[in-house]
Design a protein around this motif. Sequence first.
Motif, PDB file in Angstrom:
ATOM      1  N   MET A   8       0.837  -1.174   0.000  1.00 37.34           N
ATOM      2  CA  MET A   8       0.000   0.000   0.000  1.00 37.34           C
ATOM      3  C   MET A   8       0.885   1.241   0.000  1.00 37.34           C
ATOM      4  O   MET A   8       1.820   1.345   0.780  1.00 37.34           O
ATOM      5  CB  MET A   8      -0.903   0.006   1.226  1.00 37.34           C
ATOM      6  CG  MET A   8      -1.630   1.324   1.399  1.00 37.34           C
ATOM      7  SD  MET A   8      -2.778   1.323   2.747  1.00 37.34           S
ATOM      8  CE  MET A   8      -4.033   0.319   2.029  1.00 37.34           C
ATOM      9  N   ASN A   9       0.583   2.159  -0.890  1.00 34.73           N
ATOM     10  CA  ASN A   9       1.329   3.399  -1.015  1.00 34.73           C
ATOM     11  C   ASN A   9       0.573   4.508  -0.290  1.00 34.73           C
ATOM     12  O   ASN A   9      -0.561   4.828  -0.631  1.00 34.73           O
ATOM     13  CB  ASN A   9       1.505   3.753  -2.495  1.00 34.73           C
ATOM     14  CG  ASN A   9       2.310   5.004  -2.699  1.00 34.73           C
ATOM     15  OD1 ASN A   9       3.120   5.381  -1.863  1.00 34.73           O
ATOM     16  ND2 ASN A   9       2.074   5.673  -3.809  1.00 34.73           N
ATOM     17  N   ILE A  10       1.212   5.101   0.726  1.00 24.92           N
ATOM     18  CA  ILE A  10       0.635   6.197   1.485  1.00 24.92           C
ATOM     19  C   ILE A  10       1.484   7.433   1.242  1.00 24.92           C
ATOM     20  O   ILE A  10       2.714   7.371   1.304  1.00 24.92           O
ATOM     21  CB  ILE A  10       0.570   5.867   2.984  1.00 24.92           C
ATOM     22  CG1 ILE A  10      -0.279   4.613   3.213  1.00 24.92           C
ATOM     23  CG2 ILE A  10       0.017   7.045   3.777  1.00 24.92           C
ATOM     24  CD1 ILE A  10      -0.252   4.099   4.622  1.00 24.92           C
ATOM     25  N   LEU A  11       0.831   8.548   0.969  1.00 22.55           N
ATOM     26  CA  LEU A  11       1.530   9.807   0.749  1.00 22.55           C
ATOM     27  C   LEU A  11       1.506  10.626   2.024  1.00 22.55           C
ATOM     28  O   LEU A  11       0.448  10.822   2.626  1.00 22.55           O
ATOM     29  CB  LEU A  11       0.860  10.599  -0.382  1.00 22.55           C
ATOM     30  CG  LEU A  11       1.497  11.947  -0.698  1.00 22.55           C
ATOM     31  CD1 LEU A  11       2.902  11.771  -1.271  1.00 22.55           C
ATOM     32  CD2 LEU A  11       0.608  12.734  -1.664  1.00 22.55           C
ATOM     33  N   GLY A  12       2.664  11.103   2.433  1.00 24.07           N
ATOM     34  CA  GLY A  12       2.768  12.007   3.574  1.00 24.07           C
ATOM     35  C   GLY A  12       3.020  13.418   3.080  1.00 24.07           C
ATOM     36  O   GLY A  12       3.825  13.623   2.174  1.00 24.07           O
ATOM     37  N   LEU A  70       5.268   4.691   3.257  1.00 24.79           N
ATOM     38  CA  LEU A  70       4.967   6.122   3.288  1.00 24.79           C
ATOM     39  C   LEU A  70       6.024   6.870   2.488  1.00 24.79           C
ATOM     40  O   LEU A  70       7.219   6.725   2.728  1.00 24.79           O
ATOM     41  CB  LEU A  70       4.945   6.657   4.718  1.00 24.79           C
ATOM     42  CG  LEU A  70       4.617   8.143   4.839  1.00 24.79           C
ATOM     43  CD1 LEU A  70       3.108   8.334   4.870  1.00 24.79           C
ATOM     44  CD2 LEU A  70       5.231   8.742   6.076  1.00 24.79           C
ATOM     45  N   THR A  71       5.572   7.653   1.531  1.00 23.22           N
ATOM     46  CA  THR A  71       6.440   8.521   0.748  1.00 23.22           C
ATOM     47  C   THR A  71       6.071   9.954   1.092  1.00 23.22           C
ATOM     48  O   THR A  71       4.903  10.330   0.983  1.00 23.22           O
ATOM     49  CB  THR A  71       6.240   8.291  -0.769  1.00 23.22           C
ATOM     50  OG1 THR A  71       6.490   6.915  -1.052  1.00 23.22           O
ATOM     51  CG2 THR A  71       7.158   9.179  -1.584  1.00 23.22           C
ATOM     52  N   ILE A  72       7.049  10.725   1.525  1.00 21.38           N
ATOM     53  CA  ILE A  72       6.784  12.116   1.897  1.00 21.38           C
ATOM     54  C   ILE A  72       6.979  13.004   0.680  1.00 21.38           C
ATOM     55  O   ILE A  72       8.042  12.986   0.050  1.00 21.38           O
ATOM     56  CB  ILE A  72       7.683  12.561   3.069  1.00 21.38           C
ATOM     57  CG1 ILE A  72       7.389  11.689   4.302  1.00 21.38           C
ATOM     58  CG2 ILE A  72       7.451  14.037   3.384  1.00 21.38           C
ATOM     59  CD1 ILE A  72       8.283  11.958   5.492  1.00 21.38           C
ATOM     60  N   PHE A  73       5.936  13.766   0.346  1.00 24.74           N
ATOM     61  CA  PHE A  73       6.000  14.691  -0.779  1.00 24.74           C
ATOM     62  C   PHE A  73       6.942  15.826  -0.419  1.00 24.74           C
ATOM     63  O   PHE A  73       6.822  16.451   0.626  1.00 24.74           O
ATOM     64  CB  PHE A  73       4.613  15.243  -1.115  1.00 24.74           C
ATOM     65  CG  PHE A  73       4.611  16.164  -2.300  1.00 24.74           C
ATOM     66  CD1 PHE A  73       4.723  15.657  -3.579  1.00 24.74           C
ATOM     67  CD2 PHE A  73       4.529  17.539  -2.135  1.00 24.74           C
ATOM     68  CE1 PHE A  73       4.746  16.501  -4.682  1.00 24.74           C
ATOM     69  CE2 PHE A  73       4.538  18.387  -3.224  1.00 24.74           C
ATOM     70  CZ  PHE A  73       4.653  17.870  -4.503  1.00 24.74           C
ATOM     71  N   ASP A  74       7.881  16.093  -1.298  1.00 25.03           N
ATOM     72  CA  ASP A  74       8.902  17.109  -1.030  1.00 25.03           C
ATOM     73  C   ASP A  74       8.867  18.177  -2.117  1.00 25.03           C
ATOM     74  O   ASP A  74       9.850  18.385  -2.808  1.00 25.03           O
ATOM     75  CB  ASP A  74      10.281  16.439  -0.971  1.00 25.03           C
ATOM     76  CG  ASP A  74      11.361  17.406  -0.558  1.00 25.03           C
ATOM     77  OD1 ASP A  74      11.078  18.375   0.162  1.00 25.03           O
ATOM     78  OD2 ASP A  74      12.519  17.205  -0.986  1.00 25.03           O
ATOM     79  N   GLY A  75       7.731  18.838  -2.253  1.00 25.73           N
ATOM     80  CA  GLY A  75       7.658  19.824  -3.314  1.00 25.73           C
ATOM     81  C   GLY A  75       6.702  20.973  -3.060  1.00 25.73           C
ATOM     82  O   GLY A  75       6.373  21.703  -3.993  1.00 25.73           O
ATOM     83  N   LEU A  76       6.267  21.148  -1.810  1.00 23.22           N
ATOM     84  CA  LEU A  76       5.338  22.254  -1.554  1.00 23.22           C
ATOM     85  C   LEU A  76       5.940  23.605  -1.919  1.00 23.22           C
ATOM     86  O   LEU A  76       5.237  24.492  -2.399  1.00 23.22           O
ATOM     87  CB  LEU A  76       4.895  22.283  -0.083  1.00 23.22           C
ATOM     88  CG  LEU A  76       3.963  21.188   0.408  1.00 23.22           C
ATOM     89  CD1 LEU A  76       3.473  21.512   1.806  1.00 23.22           C
ATOM     90  CD2 LEU A  76       2.804  20.954  -0.525  1.00 23.22           C
ATOM     91  N   ASP A  77       7.241  23.742  -1.713  1.00 23.20           N
ATOM     92  CA  ASP A  77       7.882  25.033  -1.999  1.00 23.20           C
ATOM     93  C   ASP A  77       8.032  25.302  -3.495  1.00 23.20           C
ATOM     94  O   ASP A  77       8.340  26.417  -3.900  1.00 23.20           O
ATOM     95  CB  ASP A  77       9.223  25.156  -1.293  1.00 23.20           C
ATOM     96  CG  ASP A  77      10.196  24.049  -1.647  1.00 23.20           C
ATOM     97  OD1 ASP A  77       9.775  23.053  -2.239  1.00 23.20           O
ATOM     98  OD2 ASP A  77      11.382  24.196  -1.322  1.00 23.20           O
ATOM     99  N   SER A  78       7.770  24.310  -4.335  1.00 22.18           N
ATOM    100  CA  SER A  78       7.877  24.519  -5.784  1.00 22.18           C
ATOM    101  C   SER A  78       6.527  24.871  -6.415  1.00 22.18           C
ATOM    102  O   SER A  78       6.472  25.136  -7.621  1.00 22.18           O
ATOM    103  CB  SER A  78       8.442  23.274  -6.468  1.00 22.18           C
ATOM    104  OG  SER A  78       7.494  22.224  -6.441  1.00 22.18           O
ATOM    105  N   LEU A  79       5.468  24.867  -5.614  1.00 20.00           N
ATOM    106  CA  LEU A  79       4.147  25.156  -6.163  1.00 20.00           C
ATOM    107  C   LEU A  79       3.953  26.670  -6.323  1.00 20.00           C
ATOM    108  O   LEU A  79       4.184  27.423  -5.384  1.00 20.00           O
ATOM    109  CB  LEU A  79       3.046  24.610  -5.248  1.00 20.00           C
ATOM    110  CG  LEU A  79       3.064  23.113  -4.998  1.00 20.00           C
ATOM    111  CD1 LEU A  79       1.971  22.736  -4.007  1.00 20.00           C
ATOM    112  CD2 LEU A  79       2.901  22.343  -6.287  1.00 20.00           C
TER     113      LEU A  79
END
Length: 175
Positions: A1-5, A33-42
């Motif tokens: 199961m792939n969970i996004l953090g 769990l994969t943590i999204f690392d791109g909020l600052d690029s939005l």
Amino acid sequence: MNILGISGSLRVGSTNAQVLQAVARLLPSSAQLTIFDGLDSLPHFSPERDTDNVPEGVRALREAIGQAQAVIICTPEYAFGIPGVLKNALDWCVSTVLFDQKPLAAISASPGYAGGERAMASLLPTLMALNAHIPTGCSLVLSSIRNKMDASGEIIDAGTEQALQRLVNELMAFC
């Protein structure tokens, strides 16, 4: 199961990112769990930019959400609400059905005594607008979080670890 953090903090080594890493350690071996690392690029959300040709950072966020079977958001409290970068990211999802009934756990972790209660109160209506599904037991407010973790981000407070494990168990049971 792939969970996004998704951490609502951009700070490198933030306690919210550390809480997500602690959650990852509590997951069963069948989940990742994969943590999204791109909020600052939005870019800042604007309806006229929300077309078939969205910016690359938005496309990456949407793909990560779409590929996840569940999402866990951990956010600090800024000025009695959620950080602008997190709200901006969620705004980019309003025109989609990415969160429609997707299982989601919401955590607010704050160094303050109130533990981010106002951030949670700010986050939940936005998640409701996205039609995300927060199963019973999948929202958690963690106060004085820095006193409950060591310098490496390990949870050292038994009550906090148990609360996170209950949240993980509830989310996994729903999924």
